[in-house]
Design a protein around this motif. Structure first.
Motif, mmCIF file in Angstrom:
data_model
loop_
_atom_site.group_PDB
_atom_site.id
_atom_site.type_symbol
_atom_site.label_atom_id
_atom_site.label_comp_id
_atom_site.label_asym_id
_atom_site.label_seq_id
_atom_site.Cartn_x
_atom_site.Cartn_y
_atom_site.Cartn_z
ATOM 1 N N ASP A 163 20.958 -2.237 -23.832
ATOM 2 C CA ASP A 163 20.395 -0.987 -23.279
ATOM 3 C C ASP A 163 21.468 0.079 -23.161
ATOM 4 O O ASP A 163 22.603 -0.219 -22.804
ATOM 5 N N ASN A 164 21.093 1.321 -23.386
ATOM 6 C CA ASN A 164 21.967 2.432 -23.038
ATOM 7 C C ASN A 164 21.793 2.744 -21.563
ATOM 8 O O ASN A 164 20.669 2.821 -21.084
ATOM 9 N N PRO A 165 22.876 2.943 -20.838
ATOM 10 C CA PRO A 165 22.726 3.227 -19.402
ATOM 11 C C PRO A 165 22.286 4.663 -19.133
ATOM 12 O O PRO A 165 22.495 5.551 -19.948
ATOM 13 N N PHE A 166 21.689 4.843 -17.972
ATOM 14 C CA PHE A 166 21.407 6.173 -17.428
ATOM 15 C C PHE A 166 22.683 6.736 -16.841
ATOM 16 O O PHE A 166 23.520 5.996 -16.317
ATOM 17 N N ASN A 167 22.752 8.057 -16.854
ATOM 18 C CA ASN A 167 23.776 8.776 -16.113
ATOM 19 C C ASN A 167 23.035 9.430 -14.943
ATOM 20 O O ASN A 167 22.311 10.410 -15.117
ATOM 21 N N PRO A 168 23.176 8.872 -13.744
ATOM 22 C CA PRO A 168 22.334 9.343 -12.623
ATOM 23 C C PRO A 168 22.501 10.827 -12.307
ATOM 24 O O PRO A 168 21.538 11.500 -11.974
ATOM 25 N N ILE A 169 23.729 11.301 -12.426
ATOM 26 C CA ILE A 169 23.963 12.726 -12.110
ATOM 27 C C ILE A 169 23.257 13.606 -13.146
ATOM 28 O O ILE A 169 22.582 14.582 -12.805
ATOM 29 N N SER A 170 23.392 13.229 -14.419
ATOM 30 C CA SER A 170 22.718 14.012 -15.472
ATOM 31 C C SER A 170 21.210 13.998 -15.270
ATOM 32 O O SER A 170 20.530 15.014 -15.435
ATOM 33 N N LEU A 171 20.703 12.821 -14.918
ATOM 34 C CA LEU A 171 19.255 12.679 -14.735
ATOM 35 C C LEU A 171 18.768 13.563 -13.588
ATOM 36 O O LEU A 171 17.751 14.264 -13.707
ATOM 37 N N ALA A 172 19.492 13.545 -12.487
ATOM 38 C CA ALA A 172 19.098 14.357 -11.334
ATOM 39 C C ALA A 172 19.136 15.844 -11.687
ATOM 40 O O ALA A 172 18.225 16.603 -11.352
ATOM 41 N N LEU A 173 20.199 16.240 -12.389
ATOM 42 C CA LEU A 173 20.324 17.653 -12.774
ATOM 43 C C LEU A 173 19.200 18.054 -13.723
ATOM 44 O O LEU A 173 18.582 19.107 -13.569
ATOM 45 N N ALA A 174 18.942 17.190 -14.691
ATOM 46 C CA ALA A 174 17.900 17.508 -15.667
ATOM 47 C C ALA A 174 16.538 17.592 -14.987
ATOM 48 O O ALA A 174 15.645 18.305 -15.447
ATOM 49 N N SER A 175 16.377 16.857 -13.885
ATOM 50 C CA SER A 175 15.089 16.876 -13.173
ATOM 51 C C SER A 175 14.975 18.078 -12.248
ATOM 52 O O SER A 175 13.953 18.258 -11.598
ATOM 53 N N GLY A 176 16.046 18.848 -12.145
ATOM 54 C CA GLY A 176 15.963 20.066 -11.335
ATOM 55 C C GLY A 176 16.458 19.918 -9.915
ATOM 56 O O GLY A 176 16.161 20.752 -9.059
ATOM 57 N N LEU A 287 26.974 24.198 -16.370
ATOM 58 C CA LEU A 287 28.295 23.712 -15.993
ATOM 59 C C LEU A 287 28.180 22.347 -15.311
ATOM 60 O O LEU A 287 28.902 21.403 -15.644
ATOM 61 N N ALA A 288 27.268 22.248 -14.375
ATOM 62 C CA ALA A 288 27.102 20.985 -13.642
ATOM 63 C C ALA A 288 26.748 19.858 -14.613
ATOM 64 O O ALA A 288 27.284 18.746 -14.523
ATOM 65 N N TYR A 289 25.867 20.167 -15.544
ATOM 66 C CA TYR A 289 25.455 19.146 -16.505
ATOM 67 C C TYR A 289 26.636 18.747 -17.384
ATOM 68 O O TYR A 289 26.882 17.568 -17.643
ATOM 69 N N PHE A 290 27.381 19.743 -17.796
ATOM 70 C CA PHE A 290 28.575 19.520 -18.608
ATOM 71 C C PHE A 290 29.542 18.577 -17.878
ATOM 72 O O PHE A 290 30.049 17.608 -18.440
ATOM 73 N N LEU A 291 29.761 18.864 -16.608
ATOM 74 C CA LEU A 291 30.665 18.013 -15.821
ATOM 75 C C LEU A 291 30.115 16.589 -15.698
ATOM 76 O O LEU A 291 30.854 15.610 -15.724
ATOM 77 N N SER A 292 28.783 16.497 -15.587
ATOM 78 C CA SER A 292 28.179 15.173 -15.397
ATOM 79 C C SER A 292 28.401 14.287 -16.612
ATOM 80 O O SER A 292 28.464 13.066 -16.493
ATOM 81 N N ARG A 293 28.542 14.889 -17.800
ATOM 82 C CA ARG A 293 28.717 14.086 -19.017
ATOM 83 C C ARG A 293 30.145 13.576 -19.181
ATOM 84 O O ARG A 293 30.409 12.768 -20.069
ATOM 85 N N MET A 294 31.058 14.056 -18.347
ATOM 86 C CA MET A 294 32.466 13.652 -18.498
ATOM 87 C C MET A 294 32.665 12.143 -18.374
ATOM 88 O O MET A 294 33.575 11.575 -18.982
ATOM 89 N N THR A 295 31.819 11.496 -17.613
ATOM 90 C CA THR A 295 31.971 10.050 -17.413
ATOM 91 C C THR A 295 31.688 9.285 -18.702
ATOM 92 O O THR A 295 31.988 8.107 -18.794
ATOM 93 N N GLU A 296 31.082 9.955 -19.647
ATOM 94 C CA GLU A 296 30.734 9.262 -20.883
ATOM 95 C C GLU A 296 31.792 9.444 -21.969
ATOM 96 O O GLU A 296 31.654 8.918 -23.064
ATOM 97 N N VAL A 297 32.806 10.243 -21.650
ATOM 98 C CA VAL A 297 33.866 10.478 -22.645
ATOM 99 C C VAL A 297 35.102 9.675 -22.228
ATOM 100 O O VAL A 297 35.688 9.936 -21.171
ATOM 101 N N PRO A 298 35.469 8.698 -23.034
ATOM 102 C CA PRO A 298 36.630 7.880 -22.668
ATOM 103 C C PRO A 298 37.870 8.761 -22.505
ATOM 104 O O PRO A 298 38.070 9.720 -23.253
ATOM 105 N N GLY A 299 38.645 8.420 -21.491
ATOM 106 C CA GLY A 299 39.883 9.163 -21.273
ATOM 107 C C GLY A 299 39.752 10.326 -20.308
ATOM 108 O O GLY A 299 40.752 10.867 -19.843
#
Lengths: 348, 612
Positions: A163-176, A287-299
């Motif tokens: 399974d691909n994991p959820f990113n909870p912060i991204s999900l919350a942001l995308a939900s408004g 910006l918030a969404y952009f920051l939320s994706r940082m956890t998915e970028v190694p390093g």
């Protein structure tokens, strides 16, 4: 930070202590569980929030974290798997004066309750949601969760999760969601301050808390929570401040095209002015969404703190407004008139 | 020519058209006009789930059956005196419902080869002699409507949409119905589109005049007002009555009503109705799914509101786990199940009463809940009100059952006086002295309804088994058994609180017909007919299904045989046999349609003859 309209603090409330929020039930989490810290920080911060104890309601679903209400000496409701947001919505809509808290986990909120989670976020009732993310199912003894990393070997995925994991912060942001934050079970001070900010925020507040399950997923977040590695692997978000991190504050995050990139602040190539400046109050979610994706970028370091905090009208307020408008237009409901509405006739 | 007026006892009319062709709206108009004229009325709307199936197809036919009478009636009638068929498909689907020598009005302009083919006719039934047993009135409805509306400036498409009102004008003439009500309705309906008011009004009048001046129609009919108990009446549909009952319970108890719902046929119109009552403080919440809908009702109940949710079988299945939570948490809540034909998605626009066992047993563990069912459209008001009363008094979710047939059916309703409605007392404790969340009332076994915001009564509830009195989590074996018994006993004690069961007819005899839910009308009518023939048959109709009224067992002992007609495979029968060891017989129909009176009569006859 925008504050809710302050109400006078009753004398009795001012004297509340952590002990007043501790119930007489024995806490039954595994020794060493990250939940203890979250419970303790919550019990410590509640007396400072300035509202009477009887106005707090803690509502949970199912899972280790969802035992939380039993340990709070407040009104509490341990409900069913994934459904706490719906019951909390009913409580808040019925009585907007209550301070309503949802305690949930990664399985409860994002698997079985995923639908309710996104809809709670978009409705923006003034409810505070604490999601204990340990990236594992604890209570059912160690299956992978919707936040478990791909490839994770568990009892239900002996060859690794596909399974691909959820990113909870991204999900919350995308939900408004209007308030989105991340904190750590092992950083009590930060956790308390984020809980306080969530409480102050009018609208649905969502906090993802990295929480250690020392039995089934020990050390899942140690890179971000332990002294030796924390500074190099986390960046603490402060409104209006550049994204600086590192033990010596010698690194920053800047934008390279649409990609975040770590740059050195010590080799003379970059300065604070080159870095992304955090703005948690901007209406635009990019910006918030952009920051939320940082956890998915190694390093890249994991952002900790408040991603977004904007004020939108609350569901329960708009409901009250509609009721008031209807009463203005039609007058207070008159049951006799209602029953006699429409075409009637009389039989003598 | 001289027209005749003939006085008759009653009539049944079936309007049939493509869905969207206006059968429902003119049926409703005729119902209102007849009710206001003082007739007893009963209706049966019957339409497909598809919003607009292809025009002219059999699948897309929408029907509205209306019976109006100078006598007291309980059903919309088995067969019709008049069928208004707007096209060949409408004719084909409904011709079996027309009485021999019945009046058939058809729009001949729609009987072109294409429409005949769509309806599956190999020859034109208007010409092939297949309709000789009926009085056929072939009317060029389309042409006549276009002619009447030629100066309105509307497009032909818009003009053709007025055909149904032309037909209504004709039927109003046939039954001497005033058209004022329809005029008024048009004014309100098309307030923002005055050109449609004018066009439909013209069509209505033209249809009426057509009958007056053509020789085709020689006779019109008069139906005298029915005898009603004195009082003020209105016409009401079941779901409307359900909505009003919930509002009334909210007002009488002083609790705000919070109604969580997710749209589903045939329950949605309760949500629509309640959404109009914001000025009564009613909070309707259309949620993301059925579970969320019951979730908000539970949250509302926990915080001291009157929580309610409504759905149909498939949605209730989704709610089951949450209803069980409310059961063990012992919170008052009303769950409305407006049944439709199952299983699974089944036939969403057809009626059935096959969810009874689901409501009794469709939850894990020992989960006793009060179950009560409405018998007819107007009865929904009192029954759902009673559900609220029981929920609050006994601190339990209550299942209120209705079905599509009574939800959408309409009849005259003697409007109750608010002051006559039973009181609903609410007691929110505030005394901290000796407070325990599961300390029960000695008589009702209800636990206290201590609500958030009350100082000193902070407590936790949940779905884990509760320790008696303290409500703390408990895995103690003896406690679990005790709590299971306590919850069952609490529901059983509601039987002490029920009105006496009425026996229609003698209290002993050859045959007792026992029924529940929306079959009331057909069963009562059949029993009336048989009693008029001096047959030894009585009728008991049950509103309270769990617990059953205490006297039900004794009543059955007074009869040699018991018949239980149901629109399922015998669910009440199963319960009755299990509870009382009575060898009740069943009459079971599962066609998505209500009982015809004659079906029940012939079963009664069979049983009285000893054939079965």
């Amino acid at each position: 930070m925008k504050k809710r309209a302050s109400r006078p603090i009753p004398v009795a409330v001012q004297t509340l202590t952590k002990g007043d929020f501790t119930s007489d039930q024995d806490v039954r989490w595994c020794p060493g569980c990250g939940d203890y810290s979250i419970l303790a920080q919550t019990q410590r911060i509640l007396p400072d929030l300035g509202i009477p104890k009887e106005d707090f309601v803690f509502i949970s679903g199912i899972g280790c974290s969802s035992r939380f209400p039993y340990y709070m000496n407040t009104y509490g409701f341990h409900t069913i798997h994934g459904r706490a947001p719906t019951i909390a919505a009913g409580v808040k809509a019925s009585n907007p004066d209550l301070s309503v808290w949802v305690i949930t986990g990664d399985g409860d909120a994002l698997s079985i309750g995923g639908n309710h989670f996104i809809h709670l976020m978009r409705r923006n009732l003034d409810i505070n949601v604490l999601l204990f993310n340990n990236r594992i199912y604890g209570l059912t003894k160690g299956q992978y969760s919707p936040t478990s990393e791909q490839g994770k070997k568990t009892y239900s995925t002996p060859m690794g999760s596909i399974d691909n994991p959820f990113n909870p912060i991204s999900l919350a942001l995308a939900s408004g969601a209007t308030f989105v934050a991340r904190s750590l079970d092992r950083d009590p001070e930060h956790l308390r301050s984020v809980i306080k900010s969530a409480f102050d925020h009018k609208g649905t507040s969502f906090i993802e808390i990295y929480q250690n399950c020392n039995v089934y997923n020990d050390g899942a977040f140690f890179t971000y929570t332990e002294k030796e590695t924390k500074a190099e692997n986390t960046v603490f978000l402060e409104h209006g401040e550049p994204l600086v991190f590192g033990k010596d504050g010698d690194k920053g995050i800047c934008l390279n095209g649409f990609k975040p990139e770590v740059v050195s602040l010590s080799d003379g190539t970059h300065s604070n002015g080159d870095l992304i400046t955090h703005d948690q109050f901007t209406e635009d979610r990019t910006l918030a969404y952009f920051l939320s994706r940082m956890t998915e970028v190694p390093g890249l370091p994991h952002p900790i703190g408040i991603f977004r905090s904007v004020e939108h009208p609350c569901y329960e307020e708009m409901m009250t407004e509609q009721i008031n408008t209807a009463k203005e237009r039609m007058g207070d409901g008159d049951l006799d008139a209602l029953l006699n509405e429409g075409d009637t006739w009389v039989v003598e | 020519m001289k027209k005749q007026k003939q006085s008759i006892e009653e009539a049944t009319i079936l309007f049939a058209s493509d869905s969207g062709g206006g059968a429902q709206s003119i049926g409703t108009q005729m119902t209102e006009a007849s009710a206001i004229a003082g007739n007893d009325v009963a209706t049966l709307p019957d339409y497909p789930a598809e919003i607009r199936a292809p025009a002219g197809s059999l699948a897309g036919i929408s029907g509205f059956q209306l019976r109006f009478s100078s006598l007291t009636i309980h059903t919309p009638g088995d067969l019709c005196d008049v069928l208004v068929a707007m096209n060949p498909a409408a004719l084909k689907v409904n011709i079996d419902k027309l009485k021999p020598n019945g009046i058939l009005i058809v729009d001949t302009d729609n009987f072109a080869p294409r429409n005949l083919r769509l309806a599956g006719y190999s020859s034109n039934p208007l010409e092939d002699g297949s309709l000789t047993q009926f009085q056929v009135f072939p009317i060029e409805l389309t042409r006549l409507t276009r002619e009447a509306l030629k100066d309105t400036g509307l497009t032909q498409r818009e003009v053709d949409r007025c055909k149904n009102f032309y037909a209504l004008g004709m039927v109003c003439w046939m039954y001497n119905r005033p058209m004022d009500y329809a005029f008024q309705w048009l004014k309100e309906k098309f307030a923002t589109k005055p050109q449609y008011i004018e066009a439909n009004t013209l069509a209505l009048k033209a249809g009426n005049i057509y009958c007056e001046v053509t020789e085709q129609f020689a006779t019109s009919y008069e139906i005298k007002p029915a005898k009603f108990a004195p009082g003020k009446y209105r016409n009401i549909e079941g779901n409307m009555a359900t909505a009003l009952g919930l509002v009334a319970a909210s007002q009488k108890s002083g609790l705000q009503l919070v109604y969580g719902s997710y749209p589903i046929t045939p329950a949605s119109t309760i949500l629509h109705e309640l959404a109009r009552y914001r000025n009564f403080g009613v909070k309707t919440m259309q949620m993301e799914d059925e579970i969320a809908a019951v979730g908000v009702a539970i949250g509302a109940a926990f915080s001291g509101a009157l929580g309610a949710t409504g759905s149909s079988g498939p949605g209730i299945a989704l709610k089951a786990e949450a209803i069980n939570l409310a059961m063990i948490a012992e919170l008052p809540m009303v769950v409305c199940n407006i049944q439709r034909a199952g299983p699974s998605t089944g036939m969403p626009t057809k009626t059935e009463q096959a969810d009874l066992l689901q409501m009794f047993y469709g939850r894990n563990g020992e989960s006793p809940l009060p179950v009560i069912a409405a018998s007819r459209p107007s009865d929904c008001f009192e029954t759902v009100y009673e559900a609220c009363r029981i929920a609050i008094k006994y601190m339990t979710p209550v299942i209120f059952m209705s079905d599509l047939y009574i939800a959408f059916g309409a009849e005259p309703w003697l409007i109750p006086h608010v002051s006559d409605l039973p009181a609903i007392d609410v007691d929110f404790p505030t005394d901290t002295n000796g407070f325990e969340p599961y300390l029960r009332d000695e008589t009702t076994l209800a636990r206290p309804w201590a609500i958030p915001g009350t100082p000193g009564l902070e407590h936790r509830i949940g779905g884990l088994e509760k320790a008696d009195i303290s409500g703390n989590v408990s895995y103690d074996p003896d406690n679990h058994e005790k709590m299971v018994h306590l919850r069952a006993e609490k529901v059983a004690r509601i039987a002490d609180d029920l009105p006496p069961t009425e026996i229609f007819g003698e209290s002993s005899g050859e045959l007792l017909v026992l029924s529940w839910g929306g079959t009331f009308g057909a069963v009562r009518t059949a029993v009336e007919h048989k009693q008029a023939e001096s047959k030894s048959v009585s009728h008991v109709h049950l509103r309270y299904l769990n617990p059953l009224p205490k006297e039900v067992g004794d009543i059955m002992q007074g009869f040699k045989r018991v018949l239980i007609p149901e629109l399922n495979l015998g669910q009440l029968r199963l319960l009755i046999r299990a509870e009382y060891l009575v060898d009740a017989a069943g009459l079971n129909k599962i066609q998505g349609q209500p009982f015809h009176v004659f079906e029940i009569e012939s079963k009664i006859d069979e049983m009285l003859r000893g054939d079965v």
